[in-house]
Design an enzyme around this catalytic site. Sequence first.
Site, PDB file in Angstrom:
ATOM      1  N   THR A  61      45.181 -34.887  -2.759  1.00  0.00           N
ATOM      2  CA  THR A  61      45.371 -35.971  -2.083  1.00  0.00           C
ATOM      3  C   THR A  61      44.564 -37.171  -2.383  1.00  0.00           C
ATOM      4  O   THR A  61      45.102 -38.355  -2.612  1.00  0.00           O
ATOM      5  CB  THR A  61      45.088 -35.870  -0.507  1.00  0.00           C
ATOM      6  OG1 THR A  61      45.942 -34.804   0.087  1.00  0.00           O
ATOM      7  CG2 THR A  61      45.448 -36.938   0.071  1.00  0.00           C
ATOM      8  N   TYR A 120      56.593 -32.654   5.646  1.00  0.00           N
ATOM      9  CA  TYR A 120      57.885 -33.412   5.899  1.00  0.00           C
ATOM     10  C   TYR A 120      58.911 -32.452   6.471  1.00  0.00           C
ATOM     11  O   TYR A 120      59.407 -32.512   7.662  1.00  0.00           O
ATOM     12  CB  TYR A 120      58.434 -34.346   4.874  1.00  0.00           C
ATOM     13  CG  TYR A 120      59.623 -35.185   5.372  1.00  0.00           C
ATOM     14  CD1 TYR A 120      59.391 -35.990   6.199  1.00  0.00           C
ATOM     15  CD2 TYR A 120      60.984 -34.959   5.040  1.00  0.00           C
ATOM     16  CE1 TYR A 120      60.536 -36.812   6.861  1.00  0.00           C
ATOM     17  CE2 TYR A 120      61.765 -35.698   5.457  1.00  0.00           C
ATOM     18  CZ  TYR A 120      61.859 -36.338   6.485  1.00  0.00           C
ATOM     19  OH  TYR A 120      62.956 -37.159   6.806  1.00  0.00           O
ATOM     20  N   TYR A 132      46.264 -24.764   1.154  1.00  0.00           N
ATOM     21  CA  TYR A 132      45.404 -25.948   1.800  1.00  0.00           C
ATOM     22  C   TYR A 132      46.326 -26.299   3.130  1.00  0.00           C
ATOM     23  O   TYR A 132      47.413 -26.660   3.089  1.00  0.00           O
ATOM     24  CB  TYR A 132      46.020 -27.055   0.816  1.00  0.00           C
ATOM     25  CG  TYR A 132      45.336 -28.602   0.915  1.00  0.00           C
ATOM     26  CD1 TYR A 132      44.605 -28.612   1.831  1.00  0.00           C
ATOM     27  CD2 TYR A 132      45.844 -29.689   0.306  1.00  0.00           C
ATOM     28  CE1 TYR A 132      43.994 -29.879   2.118  1.00  0.00           C
ATOM     29  CE2 TYR A 132      45.333 -30.777   0.511  1.00  0.00           C
ATOM     30  CZ  TYR A 132      44.170 -31.108   1.390  1.00  0.00           C
ATOM     31  OH  TYR A 132      43.826 -32.400   1.720  1.00  0.00           O
ATOM     32  N   ARG A 147      48.178 -34.388   7.759  1.00  0.00           N
ATOM     33  CA  ARG A 147      48.879 -34.974   6.507  1.00  0.00           C
ATOM     34  C   ARG A 147      50.413 -34.558   6.621  1.00  0.00           C
ATOM     35  O   ARG A 147      51.307 -35.104   6.199  1.00  0.00           O
ATOM     36  CB  ARG A 147      48.052 -35.185   5.340  1.00  0.00           C
ATOM     37  CG  ARG A 147      46.986 -36.003   5.109  1.00  0.00           C
ATOM     38  CD  ARG A 147      46.598 -36.043   3.846  1.00  0.00           C
ATOM     39  NE  ARG A 147      45.464 -37.147   3.509  1.00  0.00           N
ATOM     40  CZ  ARG A 147      45.670 -38.407   3.094  1.00  0.00           C
ATOM     41  NH1 ARG A 147      46.795 -38.950   3.070  1.00  0.00           N
ATOM     42  NH2 ARG A 147      44.729 -39.027   3.137  1.00  0.00           N
ATOM     43  N   LYS A 186      41.641 -24.033   1.603  1.00  0.00           N
ATOM     44  CA  LYS A 186      40.924 -25.235   2.134  1.00  0.00           C
ATOM     45  C   LYS A 186      41.423 -25.510   3.279  1.00  0.00           C
ATOM     46  O   LYS A 186      42.685 -25.906   3.728  1.00  0.00           O
ATOM     47  CB  LYS A 186      41.453 -26.181   1.160  1.00  0.00           C
ATOM     48  CG  LYS A 186      40.729 -27.599   1.301  1.00  0.00           C
ATOM     49  CD  LYS A 186      41.183 -28.763   0.541  1.00  0.00           C
ATOM     50  CE  LYS A 186      40.613 -30.177   1.032  1.00  0.00           C
ATOM     51  NZ  LYS A 186      41.182 -31.256   0.051  1.00  0.00           N
ATOM     52  N   ILE A 198      35.525 -28.607  -0.361  1.00  0.00           N
ATOM     53  CA  ILE A 198      36.311 -29.439  -1.274  1.00  0.00           C
ATOM     54  C   ILE A 198      35.915 -30.939  -1.149  1.00  0.00           C
ATOM     55  O   ILE A 198      36.805 -31.256   0.460  1.00  0.00           O
ATOM     56  CB  ILE A 198      37.618 -29.030  -1.412  1.00  0.00           C
ATOM     57  CG1 ILE A 198      37.783 -27.476  -1.858  1.00  0.00           C
ATOM     58  CG2 ILE A 198      38.385 -29.966  -2.307  1.00  0.00           C
ATOM     59  CD1 ILE A 198      39.161 -27.036  -1.988  1.00  0.00           C
TER      60      ILE A 198
END
Length: 296
Positions: free
Chosen positions: A49, A112, A138, A143, A166, A208
Amino acid sequence: MADMKGLSGSIVALVTPFAEDGSVDFEALARLVDFHLENGTDALLTLGTTGESSTMSHEEDDEVCKFVVDRVAGRVPVIAGSGSNSTQTMLEKSLGFQKMGADGLLLITPYYNKSNEEGIYRHFTTVLDAVDIPCILYNVPGRTGCSISEKNVARLAKHPNAFGIKEASGNIGYATKIARYLSDDFCMFSGNDDIVLPMMALGSRGVISVWANVQPKEVHDMCHAWLAGDHAAALKTQLAGIELVDSLFCEVNPIPVKYALELMGFGKAVYRQPLCEPSDAAKATIAAAMKNAGII
């Protein structure tokens, strides 16, 4: 190639520098890679990202991955963000980055479109079954609009190519639940710079990090102090860094951290739309935090 086994400490979520014309600035990228190698960063994550990969073409992704792999030359692991909300695209990118010499992959939930629990499980296993390098799952629901359920973490943790997770939800309760599935073969990294040590207290191996872009040595030293049992020294760094970390998220990442790197002399901060330069108020906040931290 570098061995991911036993990886711990600070993995930088590397920015992608752009030239004034909007193209990838490979000269600036080389300087950033060298900066991290010189300051003890334990591994580099490219095309995450923070690397603005969502606005880069597949060709640019390939060029950046290959460049970082070649520049690092096996000195530390290079992890490539191959995630997509299309499972097929994530599979193709994963296989491509593996072929280029990436040491590991970062796989994201299907943002999405989201899917149900079984669909998210299949999204990850499609890639895990196909590659031969370690993969980090992740989880960043803020997000993506979806998360990896505790049940799916338990299932995926058993896969031989699932290296770890993560965890970037910021939810310590969730992190505590999934910490039960950690082992020598499945680890956790904090995805939030403001709670690295609380996450390490739950068994995380490190972070991270966006913060590590500007203070690579400090973040590395903090993580390794904790792992060595010097909790007081680690805590001192975590608490001292809070103002800086907050400033790096005063606008959506990676807007502030790119501006911070500009202040450090790494070239002008250039963004891909819809991201743009920070407001004057944000610039002042970032500059003040950087000065207070003794960076500029």
